[in-house]
Design a protein around this motif. Structure first.
Motif, mmCIF file in Angstrom:
data_model
loop_
_atom_site.group_PDB
_atom_site.id
_atom_site.type_symbol
_atom_site.label_atom_id
_atom_site.label_comp_id
_atom_site.label_asym_id
_atom_site.label_seq_id
_atom_site.Cartn_x
_atom_site.Cartn_y
_atom_site.Cartn_z
ATOM 1 N N LEU A 250 -15.702 8.879 7.676
ATOM 2 C CA LEU A 250 -16.290 8.423 6.425
ATOM 3 C C LEU A 250 -17.023 7.109 6.677
ATOM 4 C CD1 LEU A 250 -13.418 9.048 3.832
ATOM 5 C CD2 LEU A 250 -15.546 10.355 4.057
ATOM 6 N N LEU A 251 -18.108 6.910 5.930
ATOM 7 C CA LEU A 251 -18.897 5.689 6.032
ATOM 8 C C LEU A 251 -18.978 5.045 4.640
ATOM 9 C CD1 LEU A 251 -21.880 7.041 8.186
ATOM 10 C CD2 LEU A 251 -19.819 5.856 9.008
ATOM 11 N N THR A 252 -18.953 3.725 4.598
ATOM 12 C CA THR A 252 -19.092 3.024 3.321
ATOM 13 C C THR A 252 -20.559 2.779 3.007
ATOM 14 O OG1 THR A 252 -18.954 0.828 4.317
ATOM 15 C CG2 THR A 252 -16.881 1.867 3.648
ATOM 16 N N VAL A 253 -20.866 2.712 1.720
ATOM 17 C CA VAL A 253 -22.232 2.422 1.275
ATOM 18 C C VAL A 253 -22.190 1.363 0.187
ATOM 19 C CG1 VAL A 253 -23.164 4.675 1.878
ATOM 20 C CG2 VAL A 253 -22.168 4.314 -0.400
ATOM 21 N N LEU A 254 -23.285 0.661 0.039
ATOM 22 C CA LEU A 254 -23.482 -0.329 -1.028
ATOM 23 C C LEU A 254 -22.392 -1.401 -1.020
ATOM 24 C CD1 LEU A 254 -24.443 2.156 -3.895
ATOM 25 C CD2 LEU A 254 -25.994 0.833 -2.441
ATOM 26 N N ASP A 255 -21.966 -1.812 0.174
ATOM 27 C CA ASP A 255 -20.884 -2.794 0.279
ATOM 28 C C ASP A 255 -21.221 -4.117 -0.405
ATOM 29 O OD1 ASP A 255 -19.503 -0.936 1.723
ATOM 30 O OD2 ASP A 255 -19.991 -1.780 3.684
ATOM 31 N N ASP A 256 -22.494 -4.496 -0.407
ATOM 32 C CA ASP A 256 -22.876 -5.772 -1.017
ATOM 33 C C ASP A 256 -22.827 -5.726 -2.540
ATOM 34 O OD1 ASP A 256 -23.300 -6.863 1.472
ATOM 35 O OD2 ASP A 256 -25.442 -6.393 1.504
ATOM 36 N N TYR A 257 -22.749 -4.539 -3.103
ATOM 37 C CA TYR A 257 -22.754 -4.389 -4.568
ATOM 38 C C TYR A 257 -21.362 -4.054 -5.126
ATOM 39 C CZ TYR A 257 -27.823 -4.061 -3.902
ATOM 40 O OH TYR A 257 -29.140 -4.313 -3.558
ATOM 41 N N VAL A 258 -20.511 -3.512 -4.267
ATOM 42 C CA VAL A 258 -19.183 -3.076 -4.710
ATOM 43 C C VAL A 258 -18.265 -4.282 -4.843
ATOM 44 C CG1 VAL A 258 -17.152 -1.721 -4.113
ATOM 45 C CG2 VAL A 258 -19.434 -0.802 -3.669
ATOM 46 N N LYS A 259 -17.698 -4.462 -6.037
ATOM 47 C CA LYS A 259 -16.831 -5.609 -6.291
ATOM 48 C C LYS A 259 -15.683 -5.197 -7.203
ATOM 49 C CE LYS A 259 -20.654 -8.920 -5.935
ATOM 50 N NZ LYS A 259 -21.455 -9.950 -6.647
ATOM 51 N N ARG A 260 -14.584 -4.796 -6.595
ATOM 52 C CA ARG A 260 -13.371 -4.543 -7.373
ATOM 53 C C ARG A 260 -12.184 -4.475 -6.426
ATOM 54 N NH1 ARG A 260 -12.849 0.958 -10.246
ATOM 55 N NH2 ARG A 260 -14.607 0.221 -11.467
ATOM 56 N N SER A 261 -11.136 -5.166 -6.800
ATOM 57 C CA SER A 261 -9.881 -5.108 -6.061
ATOM 58 C C SER A 261 -8.742 -4.898 -7.047
ATOM 59 C CB SER A 261 -9.657 -6.386 -5.249
ATOM 60 O OG SER A 261 -9.556 -7.505 -6.111
ATOM 61 N N GLY A 262 -7.623 -4.495 -6.551
ATOM 62 C CA GLY A 262 -6.451 -4.279 -7.396
ATOM 63 C C GLY A 262 -5.194 -4.730 -6.674
ATOM 64 N N ASP A 263 -4.123 -4.888 -7.431
ATOM 65 C CA ASP A 263 -2.847 -5.321 -6.864
ATOM 66 C C ASP A 263 -1.768 -4.295 -7.167
ATOM 67 O OD1 ASP A 263 -3.857 -7.839 -5.964
ATOM 68 O OD2 ASP A 263 -3.749 -8.569 -8.033
ATOM 69 N N PHE A 264 -0.888 -4.103 -6.204
ATOM 70 C CA PHE A 264 0.289 -3.267 -6.403
ATOM 71 C C PHE A 264 1.493 -4.165 -6.638
ATOM 72 C CE2 PHE A 264 -1.865 0.453 -4.520
ATOM 73 C CZ PHE A 264 -1.406 1.427 -5.393
ATOM 74 N N TYR A 265 2.319 -3.779 -7.619
ATOM 75 C CA TYR A 265 3.537 -4.517 -7.924
ATOM 76 C C TYR A 265 4.711 -3.553 -7.963
ATOM 77 C CZ TYR A 265 0.597 -8.414 -9.480
ATOM 78 O OH TYR A 265 -0.311 -9.439 -9.536
ATOM 79 N N ILE A 266 5.877 -4.068 -7.600
ATOM 80 C CA ILE A 266 7.113 -3.350 -7.870
ATOM 81 C C ILE A 266 7.816 -4.105 -8.982
ATOM 82 C CG2 ILE A 266 8.360 -4.579 -6.011
ATOM 83 C CD1 ILE A 266 10.046 -1.974 -5.747
ATOM 84 N N LEU A 267 8.297 -3.385 -9.998
ATOM 85 C CA LEU A 267 8.904 -3.986 -11.185
ATOM 86 C C LEU A 267 10.291 -3.393 -11.393
ATOM 87 C CD1 LEU A 267 5.688 -2.968 -12.015
ATOM 88 C CD2 LEU A 267 6.112 -4.830 -13.615
ATOM 89 N N TRP A 268 11.211 -4.214 -11.885
ATOM 90 C CA TRP A 268 12.568 -3.760 -12.126
ATOM 91 C C TRP A 268 13.159 -4.540 -13.297
ATOM 92 C CZ3 TRP A 268 10.936 -6.965 -8.303
ATOM 93 C CH2 TRP A 268 11.552 -8.213 -8.186
ATOM 94 N N PRO A 269 14.191 -4.007 -13.952
ATOM 95 C CA PRO A 269 14.787 -4.713 -15.097
ATOM 96 C C PRO A 269 15.304 -6.083 -14.682
ATOM 97 C CG PRO A 269 15.511 -2.435 -15.039
ATOM 98 C CD PRO A 269 14.781 -2.676 -13.747
ATOM 99 N N SER A 270 14.952 -7.096 -15.443
ATOM 100 C CA SER A 270 15.364 -8.460 -15.121
ATOM 101 C C SER A 270 16.736 -8.747 -15.716
ATOM 102 C CB SER A 270 14.348 -9.462 -15.645
ATOM 103 O OG SER A 270 14.245 -9.356 -17.061
ATOM 104 N N GLY A 271 17.350 -9.812 -15.212
ATOM 105 C CA GLY A 271 18.657 -10.205 -15.708
ATOM 106 C C GLY A 271 19.757 -9.364 -15.100
ATOM 107 N N GLY A 272 20.947 -9.919 -15.103
ATOM 108 C CA GLY A 272 22.083 -9.177 -14.586
ATOM 109 C C GLY A 272 22.124 -9.153 -13.065
ATOM 110 N N TYR A 273 23.021 -8.349 -12.550
ATOM 111 C CA TYR A 273 23.269 -8.287 -11.114
ATOM 112 C C TYR A 273 22.341 -7.261 -10.465
ATOM 113 C CZ TYR A 273 25.761 -7.059 -6.821
ATOM 114 O OH TYR A 273 26.083 -6.787 -5.523
ATOM 115 N N MET A 274 21.659 -7.659 -9.396
ATOM 116 C CA MET A 274 20.816 -6.724 -8.656
ATOM 117 C C MET A 274 21.662 -6.032 -7.597
ATOM 118 S SD MET A 274 17.409 -7.285 -6.315
ATOM 119 C CE MET A 274 16.368 -7.851 -7.671
ATOM 120 N N THR A 275 21.730 -4.724 -7.651
ATOM 121 C CA THR A 275 22.550 -3.978 -6.709
ATOM 122 C C THR A 275 21.988 -4.089 -5.300
ATOM 123 O OG1 THR A 275 21.279 -1.951 -7.098
ATOM 124 C CG2 THR A 275 23.204 -2.331 -8.504
#
Length: 302
Positions: A250-275
């Motif tokens: 695969l080849l990338t195109v329009l690299d100078d125009y492409v502008k978007r990033s994202g973040d991955f998160y892991i989420l869990w119930p807060s408070g209490g004891y973490m097993t």
């Protein structure tokens, strides 16, 4: 824990028959031991010890209470030992909600199962927004932060979107030099399952372009497969096509125009004891999903 501490004081006094000796073992003064016993007797409304200037002996009620306290303290010590063993060898079932990005997560999950064979995984792959607490998930992995004060989260890493196509496709149709030229190409699109809307391509200054819709789907694998077959240009996250880019498939195109990033998160119930099983899972994903990404900051909800 305060009650357990008081029981511990009582047991030591009963076994040593001395406030002074019990205090020496516990690292407190004889006066503090005496006050603790007095508070316990007041709370129970019963005398536990006969006191004289020479000795401290159990009453009949104290003798009965001592048997119970010894069993309670033994159970508490056993529970502590069991939790310590779990921390060394975590076990149990983890119920997880994960996005439909198998190319990113499946290898890591397989490695986790080999590393922790006593932890069973109950996996729900979906891109819908789940209620972590109400639906009983131990943790979820999602892109972007969820505005839920009941959750704690940790950032796993950052990814970028790319526009890609196969060399064979570009040989036949040409490689676009400007975003406007995409209107003459075959475009492979993603539809959000919740809203039914097409994902906008990461061209912030050209959002009004009427891009051709040669194919629409709701997952990464289909767009990746069709792009590799030379069927059009697709917008894909970089983590899903690293090998294909490195091999020149695969080849990338329009690299100078492409502008978007994202973040991955892991989420869990807060408070209490973490097993222990959840703690090792969070740490494992943080170290391996984006191993080249140093951003592993722990985020706290407002």
């Amino acid at each position: 824990m305060e009650n357990l501490s008081s029981l511990n004081v009582f047991v030591h006094v009963a076994e040593t028959r001395s406030f002074v000796a019990a205090g020496r073992i516990l690292g407190v003064s004889a006066s503090a031991v005496g006050k603790s016993i007095a508070r316990m007797e007041t709370k129970l409304n019963v005398r536990l010890f006969h006191r004289s200037t020479r000795s401290v002996t159990l009453t009949a009620e104290g003798t009965l209470f001592l048997e119970r306290c010894r069993r309670i303290m033994a159970e508490f010590e056993a529970a502590q030992s069991e939790l310590s063993q779990l921390a060394e060898c975590p076990r149990g079932r983890l119920r997880l909600s994960l996005p439909q990005v198998s190319t990113l997560l499946l290898p890591v999950l397989g490695e986790f199962m080999r590393r922790y064979p006593d932890i069973g995984l109950d996996l729900d792959f979906t891109d819908r927004i789940v209620d972590v607490v109400e639906e009983g998930f131990d943790a979820v992995v999602r892109t972007g932060q969820l505005a839920d004060s009941r959750l704690s989260m940790r950032k796993l890493g950052t990814f970028h979107h790319l526009l890609v196509g196969a060399p064979a496709y570009f040989e036949q149709h040409g490689m676009p030099a400007k975003p406007q030229e995409l209107v003459d190409h075959r475009c492979l699109h993603f539809r959000f399952p919740n809203s039914g809307k097409l994902e906008l391509w990461p061209l912030p200054e050209y959002q009004d372009l009427a891009l051709p819709v040669s194919m629409v789907c709701n997952n990464i694998e289909t767009r990746q497969c069709f792009a590799l077959q030379g069927l059009g240009i697709a917008c894909l996250p970089d983590f899903s096509i690293r090998k294909e880019l490195a091999r020149g498939q695969l080849l990338t195109v329009l690299d100078d125009y492409v502008k978007r990033s994202g973040d991955f998160y892991i989420l869990w119930p807060s408070g209490g004891y973490m097993t222990p099983k959840l703690r090792v899972f969070i740490d494992f994903l943080s170290e391996r999903v984006f191993p080249e990404n140093p951003e592993l900051a722990l985020l706290c909800p407002n």
